[in-house]
Motif scaffolding. Sequence first.
Motif, mmCIF file in Angstrom:
data_model
loop_
_atom_site.group_PDB
_atom_site.id
_atom_site.type_symbol
_atom_site.label_atom_id
_atom_site.label_comp_id
_atom_site.label_asym_id
_atom_site.label_seq_id
_atom_site.Cartn_x
_atom_site.Cartn_y
_atom_site.Cartn_z
ATOM 1 N N ASP A 158 -4.257 -0.131 7.268
ATOM 2 C CA ASP A 158 -4.107 1.406 8.004
ATOM 3 C C ASP A 158 -3.526 1.150 9.391
ATOM 4 O O ASP A 158 -3.039 2.057 9.852
ATOM 5 N N PHE A 159 -4.031 -0.004 10.036
ATOM 6 C CA PHE A 159 -3.247 -0.069 11.330
ATOM 7 C C PHE A 159 -3.286 -1.619 11.791
ATOM 8 O O PHE A 159 -3.999 -2.462 11.078
ATOM 9 N N PHE A 160 -2.491 -1.925 12.913
ATOM 10 C CA PHE A 160 -2.354 -3.215 13.566
ATOM 11 C C PHE A 160 -2.847 -3.068 14.980
ATOM 12 O O PHE A 160 -2.653 -2.172 15.622
ATOM 13 N N SER A 161 -3.577 -4.101 15.506
ATOM 14 C CA SER A 161 -3.699 -4.182 16.888
ATOM 15 C C SER A 161 -3.381 -5.498 17.019
ATOM 16 O O SER A 161 -3.958 -6.536 16.496
ATOM 17 N N VAL A 162 -2.507 -5.497 18.158
ATOM 18 C CA VAL A 162 -2.076 -6.953 18.386
ATOM 19 C C VAL A 162 -2.919 -7.731 19.606
ATOM 20 O O VAL A 162 -3.097 -6.722 20.719
ATOM 21 N N GLY A 163 -3.444 -8.601 19.222
ATOM 22 C CA GLY A 163 -4.124 -9.581 20.175
ATOM 23 C C GLY A 163 -3.158 -10.350 20.968
ATOM 24 O O GLY A 163 -2.901 -11.520 20.517
ATOM 25 N N THR A 164 -2.738 -9.993 22.076
ATOM 26 C CA THR A 164 -1.589 -10.671 22.753
ATOM 27 C C THR A 164 -2.043 -12.106 23.368
ATOM 28 O O THR A 164 -1.169 -12.861 23.333
ATOM 29 N N ASN A 165 -3.345 -12.214 23.832
ATOM 30 C CA ASN A 165 -3.838 -13.576 24.512
ATOM 31 C C ASN A 165 -3.649 -14.518 23.376
ATOM 32 O O ASN A 165 -3.094 -15.700 23.554
ATOM 33 N N ASP A 166 -4.021 -14.329 22.245
ATOM 34 C CA ASP A 166 -3.697 -15.451 20.944
ATOM 35 C C ASP A 166 -2.288 -15.406 20.589
ATOM 36 O O ASP A 166 -1.881 -16.513 20.391
ATOM 37 N N LEU A 167 -1.963 -14.187 20.231
ATOM 38 C CA LEU A 167 -0.382 -14.331 19.859
ATOM 39 C C LEU A 167 0.495 -15.077 20.999
ATOM 40 O O LEU A 167 1.084 -15.787 20.424
ATOM 41 N N VAL A 168 0.239 -15.025 22.077
ATOM 42 C CA VAL A 168 1.076 -15.719 23.061
ATOM 43 C C VAL A 168 0.825 -17.169 22.809
ATOM 44 O O VAL A 168 1.679 -17.891 22.760
ATOM 45 N N GLN A 169 -0.461 -17.469 22.875
ATOM 46 C CA GLN A 169 -1.000 -19.001 22.758
ATOM 47 C C GLN A 169 -0.430 -19.386 21.381
ATOM 48 O O GLN A 169 0.097 -20.721 21.633
ATOM 49 N N TYR A 170 -0.385 -18.956 20.267
ATOM 50 C CA TYR A 170 0.002 -19.255 19.071
ATOM 51 C C TYR A 170 1.609 -19.528 19.101
ATOM 52 O O TYR A 170 2.102 -20.303 18.379
ATOM 53 N N SER A 171 2.172 -18.221 19.604
ATOM 54 C CA SER A 171 3.786 -18.375 19.648
ATOM 55 C C SER A 171 4.130 -19.506 20.530
ATOM 56 O O SER A 171 5.264 -20.046 20.033
ATOM 57 N N MET A 172 3.662 -19.691 21.768
ATOM 58 C CA MET A 172 4.014 -20.631 22.626
ATOM 59 C C MET A 172 3.483 -22.103 22.236
ATOM 60 O O MET A 172 3.757 -23.135 22.871
ATOM 61 N N ALA A 173 2.439 -22.166 21.404
ATOM 62 C CA ALA A 173 1.948 -23.353 20.937
ATOM 63 C C ALA A 173 1.173 -23.915 22.225
ATOM 64 O O ALA A 173 1.520 -25.339 22.665
ATOM 65 N N ALA A 174 0.610 -23.095 23.156
ATOM 66 C CA ALA A 174 0.034 -23.611 24.386
ATOM 67 C C ALA A 174 -1.278 -23.094 24.672
ATOM 68 O O ALA A 174 -1.428 -21.763 24.478
#
Lengths: 73, 572
Positions: free
Chosen positions: B448-464
Amino acid sequence: MVSDQFTIKNPTGFHTRPARLLVDTANDKYPACEVKVLKGDRVINGKSVLGMLTLGVKFGDVVTVEVSGEGEA
Amino acid sequence: MPRILKGIAASPGIAIAPAFLLAPRATSAGEAAAASPELEWERYARAVAASKAELQALRDKTKAELGDLKAEIFDAHLSILKDPDLDAAVSRNVREEGMAAGAALEAAAKVFIDLLSEVEGQLFAARIDDIRDLCSRILSHLAGGPGSGRLELEGEAVVAAQDLTPSETTQFDRRLVKAFVTASGSASSHSSILARSMEIPAVVGLGPLEGAFERGSLLIVDGGEGLVIADPDAEQLASYRRAQADRARAKAAALRFASLATRTRDGTAIELAANIAGAADLDSALRNGAEGIGLFRTEFLYMDRPSLPSEEEQYATYREVLERMAPRPVVIRTLDIGGDKGVECLELDKESNPFLGVRAIRLCFAREDIFRTQLRALLRAASAGQLRIMFPMIATLEEFRAARGILEEERRGLEAGGTEVPAGIEIGLMIEIPAAATMADQLAREADFFSVGTNDLVQYSMAADRMNPKLAYLNRPLHPAILRVLGSVAEAAAKRGRWVGICGEMAADPLALPLLVGMGLRELSMSAAAIPRAREIVAGIDCGEARRLYERARDLETADEVRDLSRASAST
């Protein structure tokens, strides 16, 4: 001596709170008794919370509790 | 001479107060023993009695201020304190071996610690910390000092430490702590998050504090810039006092926006919601005019306690939050534990890479009993308000289906038992794993909806690793790479008519706000204190302009370029 076997039903095992409950019961109800808890080949003082913890009792483990001395029943 | 230390900006604001260095724990080194073993034993008994009185007082105070659960830790310490086996071992060491009391205690404790470290399971290992904690209290009394001086402030202070655990943070007197500064940590570590929710400045990741300043040194903490100035000169003091006054005025001015509805300049409604960790945060959320709760971090219900929260306890908490926020929506995230958040009531296996391990929804699948208890509590509480349930760390559609399937089973079970569960509870997921972001179009069919958790999305996207201060340069939510991911998620959701929110720290960044609105996000969830300012900024945004700004930013090459572009557009 009175002795009984128990199977641990607490899903997170016998950690601080349950261990403390047993130890408090041993101290309050059986002040004059010796209380032993046996698991496998280890025996510890049922009045010692640290002893209980070092047994590392987990979900599904079987332990034996022995109470001996005055007022054991 | 003033000294300037640069760290990571963890919680904005300016504080000026003397440093309170969290002392290292006491040891038996250099201890002065009594003349005879019997006198030494009496000395030990006095230290135990003093520790006992102190622990009882702490327990009662904590019980009154923070509730029974937080007080349980002190009950645990008290039961170790009266342990007959420990007592016998210390007595033997003192009376028969002629050891000094402190050394005798350390030797006796070591036996138990060694035994405990052989026991598998984190829960038992956590008891080792309890033993150490208690020993240092007794040792501190043996040395003649108060046992809990470590955490007790005498006046207003900036608390400086290697690192702070959430439980230490809760033990401080909130009226006296003006700021936190720590040697390690990152902007998303728990003490930083707590500092933001307590609305006090914090700078973390400063590196070694030894030699940088002493207890009582006057510190200026600039939480917005990540700066600490030790022993500032008159000029620096005057300038920061002015900045402090300006901030207070700006905050008061922004608070006028607290009671307004959030609209962009062209009239688009944006929902500004608050992130909370428990019912205690609701006052601040309501005072700052939150239009909903965008993220209720339920893991805090599981932390710093020796046993799992029961269904009834959770039900009461969820109900209170839903009721007090009604009719405003409340997004409750199911248990998100693992990784950085160790939990003593759960025996989590040690993993070499916990951020990529069994955490959040993965842990809930492994421990369905815990998951089901939480879901039942949520479903039962749902009638109290507008509930939205969110699953964390979803990587695949299969996982979302499995989680939803378990939820539906619990719903049917409750209904079969005669409990009415309202229809229309929105079920969504966190987008924090790149795989889920990539598959957002398919997930949007069922969620029904998404909420973006940017803290983890950034860490997983940057592998940092976001906890590693050396990689802070990669922890950049405004990088075009991240903007593209966010934008594509927003687009995929819009095609299916689903809404997308954001609940990471990025939502509160004034430079990120126009970009987020521009890419189509309509729910922004942040620390409550950031809401009035965000509302003021949103009121100045035109959706069309924001869209064009986002499209330009997306095609830039670096995070700095995005920041400059956003800054330039904000000042025109």
